[in-house]
Motif scaffolding. Structure first.
Motif, PDB file in Angstrom:
ATOM      1  N   ALA A   3       4.821 -10.033  13.697  1.00 47.53           N
ATOM      2  CA  ALA A   3       3.688  -9.159  14.012  1.00 47.53           C
ATOM      3  C   ALA A   3       3.644  -8.829  15.489  1.00 47.53           C
ATOM      4  O   ALA A   3       3.320  -7.721  15.885  1.00 47.53           O
ATOM      5  N   SER A   4       4.021  -9.809  16.317  1.00 48.45           N
ATOM      6  CA  SER A   4       3.959  -9.560  17.759  1.00 48.45           C
ATOM      7  C   SER A   4       5.025  -8.587  18.223  1.00 48.45           C
ATOM      8  O   SER A   4       4.918  -8.008  19.295  1.00 48.45           O
ATOM      9  N   ASP A   5       6.104  -8.430  17.400  1.00 45.94           N
ATOM     10  CA  ASP A   5       7.177  -7.528  17.786  1.00 45.94           C
ATOM     11  C   ASP A   5       6.916  -6.080  17.397  1.00 45.94           C
ATOM     12  O   ASP A   5       7.660  -5.190  17.793  1.00 45.94           O
ATOM     13  N   LEU A   6       5.897  -5.848  16.584  1.00 43.79           N
ATOM     14  CA  LEU A   6       5.645  -4.497  16.087  1.00 43.79           C
ATOM     15  C   LEU A   6       5.044  -3.638  17.189  1.00 43.79           C
ATOM     16  O   LEU A   6       4.086  -4.017  17.847  1.00 43.79           O
ATOM     17  N   SER A   7       5.634  -2.472  17.388  1.00 42.47           N
ATOM     18  CA  SER A   7       5.115  -1.553  18.398  1.00 42.47           C
ATOM     19  C   SER A   7       3.723  -1.088  18.016  1.00 42.47           C
ATOM     20  O   SER A   7       3.479  -0.756  16.855  1.00 42.47           O
ATOM     21  N   PRO A   8       2.771  -1.026  18.956  1.00 41.25           N
ATOM     22  CA  PRO A   8       1.404  -0.610  18.639  1.00 41.25           C
ATOM     23  C   PRO A   8       1.319   0.788  18.036  1.00 41.25           C
ATOM     24  O   PRO A   8       0.379   1.089  17.325  1.00 41.25           O
ATOM     25  N   ASP A   9       2.300   1.662  18.358  1.00 44.36           N
ATOM     26  CA  ASP A   9       2.208   3.017  17.851  1.00 44.36           C
ATOM     27  C   ASP A   9       2.846   3.170  16.458  1.00 44.36           C
ATOM     28  O   ASP A   9       2.990   4.270  15.945  1.00 44.36           O
ATOM     29  N   ALA A  10       3.283   2.053  15.844  1.00 43.61           N
ATOM     30  CA  ALA A  10       3.914   2.108  14.521  1.00 43.61           C
ATOM     31  C   ALA A  10       2.906   1.941  13.397  1.00 43.61           C
ATOM     32  O   ALA A  10       3.267   1.908  12.244  1.00 43.61           O
ATOM     33  N   GLY A  11       1.664   1.812  13.707  1.00 45.71           N
ATOM     34  CA  GLY A  11       0.638   1.619  12.696  1.00 45.71           C
ATOM     35  C   GLY A  11      -0.664   1.278  13.386  1.00 45.71           C
ATOM     36  O   GLY A  11      -0.749   1.289  14.622  1.00 45.71           O
ATOM     37  N   ARG A  28       9.575  -3.479   8.562  1.00 42.99           N
ATOM     38  CA  ARG A  28       9.635  -2.020   8.580  1.00 42.99           C
ATOM     39  C   ARG A  28      10.897  -1.559   7.870  1.00 42.99           C
ATOM     40  O   ARG A  28      11.983  -2.099   8.104  1.00 42.99           O
ATOM     41  N   ASP A  29      10.731  -0.609   6.966  1.00 50.07           N
ATOM     42  CA  ASP A  29      11.859  -0.021   6.260  1.00 50.07           C
ATOM     43  C   ASP A  29      11.738   1.493   6.374  1.00 50.07           C
ATOM     44  O   ASP A  29      10.965   2.118   5.643  1.00 50.07           O
ATOM     45  N   GLY A  30      12.472   2.083   7.310  1.00 48.64           N
ATOM     46  CA  GLY A  30      12.301   3.506   7.577  1.00 48.64           C
ATOM     47  C   GLY A  30      10.925   3.764   8.162  1.00 48.64           C
ATOM     48  O   GLY A  30      10.543   3.168   9.172  1.00 48.64           O
ATOM     49  N   ASP A  31      10.162   4.624   7.501  1.00 41.13           N
ATOM     50  CA  ASP A  31       8.808   4.934   7.971  1.00 41.13           C
ATOM     51  C   ASP A  31       7.747   4.079   7.295  1.00 41.13           C
ATOM     52  O   ASP A  31       6.560   4.210   7.607  1.00 41.13           O
ATOM     53  N   THR A  32       8.155   3.212   6.364  1.00 42.40           N
ATOM     54  CA  THR A  32       7.203   2.394   5.619  1.00 42.40           C
ATOM     55  C   THR A  32       7.024   1.039   6.291  1.00 42.40           C
ATOM     56  O   THR A  32       7.999   0.386   6.684  1.00 42.40           O
ATOM     57  N   LEU A  33       5.770   0.610   6.428  1.00 42.09           N
ATOM     58  CA  LEU A  33       5.440  -0.669   7.038  1.00 42.09           C
ATOM     59  C   LEU A  33       4.973  -1.647   5.970  1.00 42.09           C
ATOM     60  O   LEU A  33       4.267  -1.265   5.029  1.00 42.09           O
ATOM     61  N   TYR A  34       5.350  -2.923   6.132  1.00 38.51           N
ATOM     62  CA  TYR A  34       4.958  -3.970   5.193  1.00 38.51           C
ATOM     63  C   TYR A  34       4.263  -5.082   5.977  1.00 38.51           C
ATOM     64  O   TYR A  34       4.890  -5.739   6.823  1.00 38.51           O
ATOM     65  N   ARG A  55      -5.630   5.097   7.688  1.00 35.22           N
ATOM     66  CA  ARG A  55      -5.660   6.555   7.623  1.00 35.22           C
ATOM     67  C   ARG A  55      -5.740   7.167   9.011  1.00 35.22           C
ATOM     68  O   ARG A  55      -5.094   8.179   9.298  1.00 35.22           O
ATOM     69  N   ASP A  56      -6.528   6.550   9.892  1.00 33.62           N
ATOM     70  CA  ASP A  56      -6.636   7.056  11.262  1.00 33.62           C
ATOM     71  C   ASP A  56      -5.290   6.976  11.985  1.00 33.62           C
ATOM     72  O   ASP A  56      -5.015   7.780  12.890  1.00 33.62           O
ATOM     73  N   ALA A  57      -4.453   6.023  11.574  1.00 33.69           N
ATOM     74  CA  ALA A  57      -3.128   5.873  12.186  1.00 33.69           C
ATOM     75  C   ALA A  57      -2.074   6.710  11.469  1.00 33.69           C
ATOM     76  O   ALA A  57      -0.900   6.691  11.851  1.00 33.69           O
ATOM     77  N   GLY A  58      -2.489   7.445  10.416  1.00 35.43           N
ATOM     78  CA  GLY A  58      -1.558   8.324   9.712  1.00 35.43           C
ATOM     79  C   GLY A  58      -0.811   7.678   8.568  1.00 35.43           C
ATOM     80  O   GLY A  58       0.260   8.142   8.185  1.00 35.43           O
ATOM     81  N   TYR A  59      -1.385   6.612   7.984  1.00 31.64           N
ATOM     82  CA  TYR A  59      -0.715   5.894   6.896  1.00 31.64           C
ATOM     83  C   TYR A  59      -1.634   5.801   5.671  1.00 31.64           C
ATOM     84  O   TYR A  59      -2.863   5.774   5.795  1.00 31.64           O
TER      85      TYR A  59
END
Length: 376
Positions: A3-11, A28-34, A55-59
């Motif tokens: 979780a700490s490695d996930l870029s803030p702009d990825a979700g 992360r698999d392509g554009d999908t986040l788990y 939704r606000d983040a586009g997901y």
């Protein structure tokens, strides 16, 4: 990836929902986040509370399980259309061909023997069918975009039925945010489609009837298909002063009116109040979980209608099979469940409830006990 490695702009930032879902791992698999972890409340409550942040983040999020672990699967909402939607375009063109093929026969033209005459004569029928079905689906699509719900453009389904198609559908890839959105999207299709149905029917009523060619003889063993007209079309015929039937059996109404008939029939079937049908969406928005009780009764009503028409009114099984089929389909759709908005807390306003009642009343005006009678 942790979780700490996930870029803030990825979700959405984890802090936006860390009091609802404890995140142990993010992949992360392509554009999908788990987001693997543990819900801190009931799953339905968690989804209701975290949906807006995603939704606000586009997901578009979905809480499920994978390998025995809870996971929030977040896919890009994808509300925009990139490039040319070739599948939609090709299906539309194929439906143009299939409706022209069937429409030519309503004009007593053999499309194989006279293909050019079929095209130049039957195009009003094709246009009527496509306008009615397309307007219905575009009603859903426009309201989906208005409520920021991810939906595809209409997919037309070409098939050589009585109207040359099996209808049209749109794919709803996103969840409904609330009961208002569920109602608006559900009701927009039937209401928009009925506006187009009325317009097409009136135009068709004023067009000249179709005369069978001289010497036309279907033969003694021919099977005749008779369409019943619902109250809505009969009312329009009365208002315009135009006939729906003729004493001469070789004279028929203009096939554009059949486009109006198709609009009524599609509206009637879509307003059956079960599951993912438009009627199910409207009922769920109006009555919440009580809609499921209504849905369990619908198949029984449809089977009873078929039984009444066959045993009391003495219609053949061929002519009442449509209600047996739809009774079985309604049972299947009802068992699959209805659309559940993310939030069901806020009730509908009085204006929407009144519009819902009006929508079902208009649906009743489209009812035909035996829509298609096969004689011979």
């Amino acid at each position: 990836m942790s979780a700490s490695d996930l870029s803030p702009d990825a979700g959405p930032p984890l802090a936006a929902f860390d009091d609802e879902f404890y995140v142990e791992e993010v992949q992360r698999d392509g554009d999908t986040l788990y987001y693997y972890g543990m819900p801190l409340r009931q799953p339905d409550v968690v989804m209701q509370n975290v949906w807006q942040a995603f939704r606000d983040a586009g997901y578009e999020p979905q809480l499920t399980t994978r390998g025995g672990r809870y996971v929030i699967v977040a896919e890009p909402a994808g509300a925009s259309i990139d490039g040319i939607p070739w599948k939609n375009v090709l299906l539309f063109l194929a439906t143009v061909v299939s409706t022209l093929f069937v429409g030519a026969q309503w004009f007593f033209i053999d499309p194989f023997a006279n293909p050019w005459e079929a095209v130049t004569t039957a195009w009003p029928f094709s246009a009527a069918i496509l306008v009615v079905l397309g307007t219905h689906e575009l009603g859903h699509y426009v309201m989906s975009r208005y409520h920021d719900v991810d939906a595809s453009l209409p997919y037309f389904i070409p098939f050589p039925t009585l109207i040359g198609t099996m209808g049209a559908v749109i794919r709803m890839r996103g969840r409904m945010p609330d009961r208002k959105a569920l109602f608006d999207i559900g009701a927009a299709g039937p209401l928009a489609g009925l506006v187009a149905t009325v317009a097409v029917t009136v135009v068709g009523l004023y067009l000249p009837p179709v005369q069978a060619p001289p010497g036309f003889d279907p033969g003694p063993n021919a099977v005749t298909i008779q369409l019943a007209f619902p109250p809505l079309i009969r009312i329009l015929a009365g208002v315009t002063g135009q006939p729906l039937t003729y004493t001469d059996p070789t004279v028929n109404i203009h096939p554009v009116v059949i486009g109006g008939w198709a609009g009524c029939f599609v509206t009637l079937l879509n307003l059956i109040p079960v599951g993912q049908l438009d009627g199910g969406h409207i009922m769920r928005a109006m009555f919440g979980e009580r809609q499921e009780a209504v849905a369990t009764v619908v198949p029984v009503v449809l089977f009873a209608l078929a039984g009444f028409l066959h045993f009391v009114e003495h219609y053949s099984l061929n002519n009442v099979f449509i209600w047996i089929f739809w009774g079985g389909l309604a049972a299947f759709v009802a068992a699959a469940g209805s659309a559940r908005p993310v939030s069901e807390e806020e009730d509908l306003d009085v204006r929407r409830k009144a519009l819902g009642v009006l929508t079902f009343a208009l649906g009743i005006l489209c009812f035909m006990p035996v829509p298609v009678a096969i004689v011979g």
